[in-house]
Design a protein around this motif. Structure first.
Motif, short mmCIF file in Angstrom:
data_model
loop_
_atom_site.label_atom_id
_atom_site.label_comp_id
_atom_site.label_asym_id
_atom_site.label_seq_id
_atom_site.Cartn_x
_atom_site.Cartn_y
_atom_site.Cartn_z
N GLY A 1 0.75 -0.98 0.11
CA GLY A 1 -0.26 0.11 0.14
C GLY A 1 0.87 1.26 -0.01
O GLY A 1 0.95 2.04 1.02
N PHE A 2 1.58 1.62 -1.16
CA PHE A 2 2.36 2.84 -1.29
C PHE A 2 1.64 4.00 -1.95
O PHE A 2 1.17 4.87 -1.57
CB PHE A 2 3.64 2.62 -1.96
N TRP B 1 -3.86 1.05 -7.00
CA TRP B 1 -3.06 0.00 -7.61
C TRP B 1 -2.63 -0.96 -6.79
O TRP B 1 -1.70 -1.64 -7.06
CB TRP B 1 -1.80 0.90 -8.24
N PHE C 1 -5.97 -4.92 -10.03
CA PHE C 1 -5.60 -3.80 -8.87
C PHE C 1 -6.84 -3.84 -8.06
O PHE C 1 -7.87 -4.17 -8.35
CB PHE C 1 -5.46 -2.48 -9.56
N ALA D 1 2.08 -2.22 -19.09
CA ALA D 1 2.29 -1.96 -17.75
C ALA D 1 3.75 -2.08 -17.00
O ALA D 1 3.78 -1.43 -15.89
CB ALA D 1 1.45 -2.84 -16.51
N ALA E 1 4.97 -0.05 -13.61
CA ALA E 1 5.02 -0.76 -12.08
C ALA E 1 6.40 -0.51 -11.45
O ALA E 1 7.38 -0.53 -12.26
CB ALA E 1 4.64 -2.22 -12.34
N THR F 1 7.80 4.36 -12.70
CA THR F 1 7.82 4.35 -14.40
C THR F 1 9.39 4.35 -14.75
O THR F 1 10.48 4.71 -14.08
CB THR F 1 7.24 5.44 -14.79
#
Ligand SMILES: Cc1cc2nc3c(=O)[nH]c(=O)nc-3n(C[C@H](O)[C@H](O)[C@H](O)COP(=O)(O)OP(=O)(O)OC[C@H]3O[C@@H](n4cnc5c(N)ncnc54)[C@H](O)[C@@H]3O)c2cc1C
Length: 401
Positions: A134-135, A166, A219, A376, A380, A383
């Motif tokens: 959970g960032f 996400w 997600f 993606a 992830a 970037t």
């Protein structure tokens, strides 16, 4: 950098290979789950993957570079690479607990309290407790330090309020979350963050699934509404979470980069098999000189990724943590993967438009999924632009832009 494997390493490879041949169950051979992003929908597959994690643990393969007192076997990172290579080569089931084992585990070993290590490491390795990360938040991705989820001080505990986004695959069935929260609103943004372990079964947590372009519910949005978390669950010091987060991100980039490298190699082999079967205007596609050159280029790029991966691991052997070089692995492997999947679409020609489920699709849309999902890969774990900034500033020593 030594890129030769020792006699002991080769013996280790044989041991792993024999074990995998004997232990990958027939049940798995009938399942076709993409290694990146495809979430098992069926409960029996989820249960199987948890059992597989326990089987790996019992056999001593769950996290071989960890100290034996925490469930590892004190192996070096070269052996870890051999293990990972063999897993991919044998098409072994993926780990449902990748984030926990490859990111949180090393972080806890380096920065956690004795009680945290005793409480969390073994259940993580056995697949008894699944972890999500959970960032990211709606307003905090690349600029992660702008996060606004707050953990308010209530004496012996915090009350967490805010939103993450996400949050990848296990959030739907995750037991725990390693999260970044703001614990000092008045401090400069990097200095008021703490790294907190949150029980996902706590009252006040809502998980809302998000379907992505592949069709997979990969997600989730996670909402925290007055969620009570014990202060014992802070990893590292209060308000020093940014340092812990950076260590976590280095491990994430290295493990993701290495995983892409390994799959890139296997996918290139599979792509060559597919090319040999394809015909265009009555002629085998594999005879087309332009396609042959592109496959050769892809082979070179995969090999560069493999050698870079070994260099990153060698660096980690010396320094004890991945360091900013992990960004090179993560950046290159994702770009190579995108180019390869574009080539797969070119090789299929008009059939590239036929997706999974159609009788006309090639290999039941495997490459269509991989092509779409490859988009993606350059986002992830930070970037490509963020990885380039890290390489420029922290490896090349260039001034901040
Ligand atoms: C497959 C996948 C899985 C993920 N899983 C998780 C997860 O489990 N948990 C979690 O917390 N997060 C997860 N994420 C989120 C991921 O970390 C973020 O998407 C990523 O950090 C980018 O943030 P953003 O989406 O907010 O984009 P933004 O930060 O808004 O970026 C938008 C664009 O601006 C560019 N940009 C931004 N800042 C700069 C700069 N300084 N210099 C140059 N260009 C810049 C970016 O490169 C990008 O092109 C996942 C993402 C993906 C794709």
């Amino acid at each position: 950098m030594d890129i030769n494997f020792s006699k002991e390493d080769e013996e280790f490879r044989r041991e792993v290979s024999t074990w995998l041949n004997e232990n990958i169950p027939d049940f798995w051979k009938g399942i076709r789950l993409q290694p990146f992003g495809e979430v098992p929908e069926e409960d029996d597959v989820v249960e199987f993957l948890k059992e597989w994690q326990a089987t790996l643990f019992d056999a001593g393969w769950a996290a071989i570079t960890w100290p034996s007192e925490y469930g590892g076997r004190d192996a070096n990172v070269v052996q870890r690479m051999i293990l990972d290579e063999e897993m991919v080569k044998h098409r072994a089931p993926p780990s449902l607990n990748m984030g926990g084992i490859s990111q949180l585990g090393p972080v806890l070993i380096a920065a956690g309290t004795k009680a945290q290590k005793e409480r969390f490491l073994m259940p993580m390795l056995r697949g008894e407790e699944l972890w999500c990360q959970g960032f990211s938040e709606p307003g905090a991705g690349s600029d992660l330090a702008s996060l606004r989820t707050v953990a308010g001080d209530k004496g012996d505990h915090f009350l967490v309020n805010g939103q993450k986004v996400w949050t990848s695959m296990p959030a739907r069935y995750a037991d725990w979350c390693y999260a970044l929260v703001r614990t000092d609103k008045d401090a400069p943004k990097h200095k008021g963050i703490s790294y907190l372990l949150i029980d996902m079964k706590s009252p006040g947590i809502t998980v809302r699934p998000l379907k992505n372009i592949t069709g997979s519910v990969e997600f989730n949005e996670v909402f925290f509404d007055d969620v009570k978390v014990s202060k014992e669950n802070i990893v590292g010091e209060l308000n020093q979470g940014w340092k812990v987060a950076n260590m976590n991100l280095e491990h994430e980039r290295l493990s993701l980069g290495l995983a892409f490298n390994l799959y890139n190699k296997r996918w290139l082999d599979d792509l060559i098999v597919m090319t040999r079967k394809m015909k265009r205007k009555g002629r085998p596609v594999v005879e087309n000189p332009r396609i042959r050159q592109k496959i050769a280029q892809s082979y070179i790029e995969v090999e560069i990724g493999r050698l870079n991966g070994i260099r990153s691991l060698s660096g980690m052997l010396k320094k004890g943590r991945p360091g900013p070089e992990s960004s090179m692995s993560r950046l290159w492997s994702s770009v190579v993967n995108q180019r390869m999947m574009e080539l797969a679409m070119e090789i299929q020609g008009p059939y590239s438009q036929v997706d999974r489920g159609s009788t006309q699709s090639i290999e039941d849309g495997f490459w269509q999924y991989a092509y779409v999902r490859s988009k993606a890969h350059t986002i992830a774990a930070g970037t490509s632009e963020v990885q380039k900034n890290i390489i420029a500033e922290r490896i090349l020593g260039l001034p901040r832009g």
